[in-house]
Design an enzyme around this catalytic site. Structure first.
Site, PDB file in Angstrom:
ATOM      1  CE  LYS A  79     116.880  54.846  27.681  1.00  0.00           C
ATOM      2  NZ  LYS A  79     116.376  54.733  26.289  1.00  0.00           N
ATOM      3  N   GLY A 179     100.830  48.185  27.420  1.00  0.00           N
ATOM      4  CA  GLY A 179     101.401  49.519  27.556  1.00  0.00           C
ATOM      5  C   GLY A 179     100.880  50.465  26.498  1.00  0.00           C
ATOM      6  N   GLY A 181     101.480  53.925  26.250  1.00  0.00           N
ATOM      7  CA  GLY A 181     102.151  55.222  26.247  1.00  0.00           C
ATOM      8  C   GLY A 181     102.167  55.790  24.847  1.00  0.00           C
ATOM      9  CB  VAL A 183     105.798  53.647  21.515  1.00  0.00           C
ATOM     10  CG1 VAL A 183     105.963  52.514  20.500  1.00  0.00           C
ATOM     11  CG2 VAL A 183     106.987  54.596  21.440  1.00  0.00           C
TER      12      VAL A 183
END
Length: 349
Positions: A79, A179, A181, A183
């Site tokens: 990452k 959330g 976003g 996705v």
């Protein structure tokens, strides 16, 4: 540009990136290359400190090792993170600096889109390194992985509902999505199409207004969302949202979301199980995106078939984990980690 080597427990390599000219500061963490080159997205956030950014990179890279192994991909875990507000601080120069740092690893780490990044940003990165996936164009281009991540999570939610609620028909259920976003919004569409009643939260009020308008969702803030009268809680924002403080507030009987590292610590899996909450291991549930990206990294000719096949296998894997965890009366997360550990161990034999 300054690239310095650091050390971290259980990681093969960690690099600190600093480029004075562009203002780039961040880390690349390679957790494992046992199964293949490390793969995992590039995230950009306004971290409070370098220590926080490093901790995020380490946790996320470990999670990618587990995710890639669970998905049966010949890839390791890595990452990259950049410090800064993506809306204000992102620039071509900054992305080029990170691209040069990635290029210096000579293919040991492949990056792709993550929080704070877009497919367009991947194009900019690719101007400095070929070790980029999630590109919007080209022979093997996989594009935005978010819809595939959302599809995988949606399928996993149906499997979890069958195990916990006795039905895979989501129609009439209430679901809280934290959330909105890339996705989260795609997942809300899939859930709404399935007849789910949605409760939602996000720091971006424009996204909240869009979700309310598109899905007739009920909007609330993040803290109250935990106590919403729903059957399923779906975390799709940052990690660590499930901990000893938040778990007692949960009203949902299922937790199944796209966020990485949802548990603040390993003990949280047992805390959820003690409350009879079915927690679906995030690194299994949210692997759709990396499956999509892997087709590009591995130069698969028939990407659509590759993704479809891998998603089907992932469904079978998840179903088996939940069934075996129930039979043995152990948290699914612990069982999933043990399975992945065996995969990694056998690869070293």
């Amino acid at each position: 540009m300054l690239v310095t080597r650091a050390t971290a427990p259980d990681h093969e390599a960690v690099y600190r990136i600093e480029d004075t000219a562009s203002g780039a500061r961040g880390f690349i963490a390679i957790h494992s290359t046992r199964l293949g080159p490390a793969a995992g997205g590039l995230r950009m956030r306004a971290y409070d400190s370098e220590a926080d950014a490093l901790e995020d990179a380490l946790r996320l890279s470990r999670g990618m090792t587990f995710k890639n192994a669970a998905a049966g991909l010949p890839l390791g875990g890595g990452k990259a993170v950049l410090m800064g507000d993506p809306a204000r601080d992102k620039s071509p120069a900054l992305l080029h600096a990170m691209g040069r740092a990635i290029d210096g690893l000579e293919g040991r780490y492949w990056t792709a889109e993550d929080m704070g990044m877009t497919p367009k940003d991947m194009v900019t990165l690719s101007e400095a390194t070929p070790f980029v996936a999630g590109l919007p164009g080209g022979k093997f281009a996989s594009g935005d992985p978010s819809p595939v991540t959302a599809e995988g999570v949606f399928r996993g939610i149906r499997i979890a509902a069958r195990h916990q609620l006795g039905t895979s028909d989501l129609g009439g259920l209430s679901v809280a999505v934290q959330g909105l976003g890339h996705v989260g919004m795609h997942l809300c569409q899939l859930l709404a199409d399935a007849g789910v009643g949605l409760w939602i939260s996000d720091l971006d009020l424009k996204r909240v207004a869009e979700a309310v308008n598109r899905f007739r969702a009920v909007a609330t803030d993040g803290a109250n969302l935990l106590e919403a009268p729903v059957e399923i809680f779906v975390p799709c924002a940052i990690g660590g949202v499930l901990n000893k403080t938040t778990i007692p507030k949960l009203t949902a009987g299922i937790v199944a979301g796209a966020a990485n590292n949802q548990l603040s610590e390993d003990a949280d899996a047992a805390r959820l199980a003690a409350r009879n909450v079915l927690y679906v291991p995030d690194f299994v549930l949210n692997a759709g995106g990396i499956i999509n990206v892997a087709a590009e990294i591995l130069r698969v000719d028939d990407r659509a078939r590759f993704v479809a096949d891998k998603l089907s296998v992932l469904e079978t894997t998840l179903d088996g984990i939940l069934r075996e965890a129930a039979r043995k009366n152990v948290p699914p997360a612990a069982l999933a980690e043990a399975i992945v550990a065996r995969v990694l161990l056998s690869s070293a034999a």
